[in-house]
Design an enzyme around this catalytic site. Structure first.
Site, PDB file in Angstrom:
ATOM      1  N   GLU A 288       1.208   5.110  10.129  1.00  0.00           N
ATOM      2  CA  GLU A 288       0.823   5.527   8.789  1.00  0.00           C
ATOM      3  C   GLU A 288       1.959   5.351   7.787  1.00  0.00           C
ATOM      4  O   GLU A 288       1.773   4.771   6.717  1.00  0.00           O
ATOM      5  CB  GLU A 288       0.346   6.983   8.787  1.00  0.00           C
ATOM      6  CG  GLU A 288      -0.018   7.502   7.408  1.00  0.00           C
ATOM      7  CD  GLU A 288      -1.039   6.623   6.721  1.00  0.00           C
ATOM      8  OE1 GLU A 288      -0.797   6.232   5.564  1.00  0.00           O
ATOM      9  OE2 GLU A 288      -2.074   6.310   7.336  1.00  0.00           O
ATOM     10  N   ASP A 292       1.971   2.808   4.578  1.00  0.00           N
ATOM     11  CA  ASP A 292       2.046   3.241   3.188  1.00  0.00           C
ATOM     12  C   ASP A 292       3.108   2.462   2.417  1.00  0.00           C
ATOM     13  O   ASP A 292       2.864   1.984   1.299  1.00  0.00           O
ATOM     14  CB  ASP A 292       2.363   4.738   3.119  1.00  0.00           C
ATOM     15  CG  ASP A 292       1.180   5.613   3.493  1.00  0.00           C
ATOM     16  OD1 ASP A 292       0.042   5.128   3.420  1.00  0.00           O
ATOM     17  OD2 ASP A 292       1.394   6.775   3.866  1.00  0.00           O
ATOM     18  N   SER A 563      -6.503   5.364   4.476  1.00  0.00           N
ATOM     19  CA  SER A 563      -5.078   5.597   4.336  1.00  0.00           C
ATOM     20  C   SER A 563      -4.360   4.334   3.870  1.00  0.00           C
ATOM     21  O   SER A 563      -3.210   4.407   3.434  1.00  0.00           O
ATOM     22  CB  SER A 563      -4.487   6.071   5.662  1.00  0.00           C
ATOM     23  OG  SER A 563      -4.824   5.178   6.692  1.00  0.00           O
TER      24      SER A 563
END
Length: 646
Positions: A288, A292, A563
């Site tokens: 994650e 990002d 996400s």
């Protein structure tokens, strides 16, 4: 709220319940006790209790109007954001409220010198014997034990306050509330990655964007121009992370292969909260965090990124179990939130949120960090959970804080979730749905009306950028080991906000879902209803979230999820703010009122659905829909809209 009635059922009594021999009236009464809590014995009169009286705050009924006044483009005060002090002072209890409660306590024999008022003025606190507190509140206290966790608490079944001060008191602790625990897992991102080995992707080619989404594909999809070399020092993009950590080597690999114009070693500015640390060794890198930054940097560079990494390893890793979410970040960017009272909750929950100092081995031994960072203009959050996982009042108190941050000019964007109309499998049932496994499960904090939710789109196989995107629908094994579709639906806590009312009404009128529904949570599941027709709809917007190129733990992989969509949209907003700053304007704050007034600034998505709970979920449609929201960003059109605002 019906979903949480098994945890606590409260009844505020009307003045007609006054006892005939007293001017005291019942203020709160617990009609049931949660099954996991057992009443063990009466509290002895000599035991010490800390009495906390939550004071009624001012102007809460006007909060939405205040936010719209600075967020809606038709308002003459658009963009005239408030300072933190203005926010605190506006919602602080009135002088009349403070005086009324203090006078009552002093008149009842509590010495003035014993009374303390918290810094944010939200509550009055004093120590007392149990006998004194019971006499003051005309109540009886009992010891309770949580049969599952062993947690102990003191609570009453009801308590009374003088009728003339009742309007000035929100609640009292110890009162009728027992500490609430969530019923589900912590809010976390679930990785949906697949390794591909060494990359052979042409970083500049747009011919294979249906197979691998590269920075070049993102820029082409949304018409994002190259960034200016001159950037503001006060417009760093904020990215939130919890329990997932980036590795610098992964960022370097990505820059080397896809964005060689970004120098090796480029990394986010640390804003570490309550003992958090980053980066980590490559072998420990989280998909994650890597994702990002690898999505955001190509859009915003040479703008900087600020990393809000939260909580020490004990809490972030789950070694110490907590089921709450996001509160320690809010504490760190707004010191008043540490003790902010709303909906019967003052400050963070001792049973749901991390508690500092953390006295476990290697825990953060400092005090809870309050107000140590100024929030960035944009904060991107790729984590979330479900409404049903946490008490309603916990969510509502937090939602108020998002409103307060919006008043101060901060834009907060959340990933809408990856399970369609359901929650993660196993969250409440085998398929992640409510009731008997057929009722849709709305997400948290997505359903809060003061945040911007980002759903996921993709390029279907053999589709080009010119063909346009569709909503993500990835069955199990195609291509990930778990199913993935864009989270969306309708809240069971919050009603439809005014800014999206016409868009939601049009969706129901022209594209009515083929499912029975209930109207309001009080009628949860009635008549076979599987979603709340009167709830706040989400997502608000969307962006690509599938087959994303990423380096993680030293390997080239493809990743998917809302996400991924969220840092893309957040980065575009940050770029637009940069252009506004260049012409002497400021940040954008709460985005939704402007976005819903200008749907033509987004690419409408009209293909796909978000299946779950044994259904095909909702369907995309022209205009807003609970799958892709208003659509994906069109940078030039969004820039034109926002540059033409004050």
């Amino acid at each position: 709220m019906r979903l949480f009635s098994t945890l606590c059922s409260l009844a505020l009594a009307a003045s007609s319940l006054a006892l005939p021999t007293s001017d005291h009236v019942v203020h709160e009464r617990r009609t049931t006790t949660p099954a996991r809590w057992q009443k063990t014995r009466r509290v002895t009169g000599t035991e010490h209790v800390l009495v906390r009286i939550g004071l009624t705050q001012s102007n809460l009924e006007n909060a939405y109007e205040y936010l719209m006044n600075v967020s809606d483009s038709v308002s003459p005060n658009y963009g005239k954001f408030w300072t933190a002090d203005e926010v605190a002072n506006t919602f602080a209890p009135s002088n009349e409220t403070v005086a009324a409660v203090r006078n009552w306590l002093v008149g009842a024999g509590v010495a003035e010198s014993r009374l303390a008022q918290t810094k944010n003025q939200g509550w009055i606190v004093f120590g007392a014997s149990a006998k004194e507190a019971e006499s003051l509140l005309h109540t009886k206290y009992y010891h309770y034990t949580d049969k599952i966790s062993g947690t102990k608490a003191i609570a009453a079944e009801e308590y009374r306050v003088p009728q003339h001060v009742q309007q000035h008191i929100d609640f009292v602790k110890p009162g009728v509330l027992l500490p609430l625990t969530s019923k589900g897992p912590s809010a976390k991102h679930t990785s949906k990655s697949r390794p591909l080995g060494k990359t052979s992707v042409n970083a500049s080619s747009l011919a294979t964007c249906d197979e691998v989404i590269t920075p070049a594909c993102v820029a082409a999809l949304y018409k994002i121009p190259h960034a200016s070399a001159n950037v503001s020092a006060n417009n760093s993009l904020g990215i939130f992370e919890e329990g997932d950590y980036y590795a610098q080597e992964d960022l370097n690999l990505f820059f080397r292969n896809f964005t060689p114009y970004i120098p090796q070693g480029t990394h986010p500015k640390p804003a570490f909260i309550d003992g958090a640390e980053a980066p980590v060794n490559t072998s420990d890198a989280g998909a994650e965090s890597d994702l990002d930054f690898q999505l955001a940097y190509p859009i915003v560079y040479p703008q900087t990124i600020t990393l809000y990494q939260t909580d020490d390893l004990n809490y972030a890793s789950g070694e110490i179990e907590t089921d709450g979410f996001f509160n320690t970040f809010l504490d760190a960017v707004d010191g008043s939130y540490c003790t902010y009272c709303a909906y019967g909750e003052c400050g963070d929950s001792p049973t749901l949120d991390p508690v500092y100092p953390d006295n476990y081995t290697d825990g953060y031994k400092g005090q809870l960090m309050c107000g140590v960072y100024k929030p960035t203009n944009v904060v991107s959050v790729s984590y979330g959970g479900q409404e049903y996982d946490l008490p309603a009042y916990y969510q509502q108190r937090q939602c108020n804080e998002f409103l307060k941050l919006g008043l101060q000019g901060t834009s907060i964007l959340f990933a809408s979730g990856d399970d369609g109309v359901a929650g993660p499998p196993g969250d409440d049932s085998d398929n992640g749905c409510l009731g008997n496994g057929t009722i849709f499960s709305p997400a948290f904090p997505n359903s809060c009306p003061y945040v911007t939710n980002v759903g996921a789109t993709k390029l279907y196989p053999n589709h080009t950028i010119a063909d346009g995107e569709s909503a993500v629908v990835d069955p199990i094994g195609h291509p990930y080991s778990i199913a993935f579709s864009s989270g969306g639906g309708f809240s069971n806590i919050y009603p439809i906000p005014d800014y999206q009312a016409s868009a939601v009404a049009e969706y129901f009128t022209k594209h009515n879902p083929p499912y029975p529904y209930y109207e309001g949570n009080a009628s949860f599941g009635q008549n076979g209803g599987i979603y709340n027709r009167l709830g706040r709809g989400y997502p608000d917007v969307a962006a690509n979230g599938d087959n994303i190129a990423e380096f993680n733990a030293g390997e080239f992989i493809l990743e998917g999820g809302t996400s991924a969509s969220t840092p893309i949209f957040s980065s575009i907003i940050n770029r637009i703010i940069e252009r506004r700053i260049a012409v002497g304007k400021g940040p954008l704050g709460f985005l939704n009122p402007v976005l819903y007034r200008h749907p033509g600034a987004l690419n409408d998505i009209t293909n796909g659905s978000n299946p779950g709970c044994g259904t095909e979920g909702f369907y995309t449609a022209p205009g807003w829909d609970p799958v892709s929201g208003l659509g994906t960003p069109n940078f030039p059109k969004l820039l034109d809209v926002f540059l033409n605002l004050p």
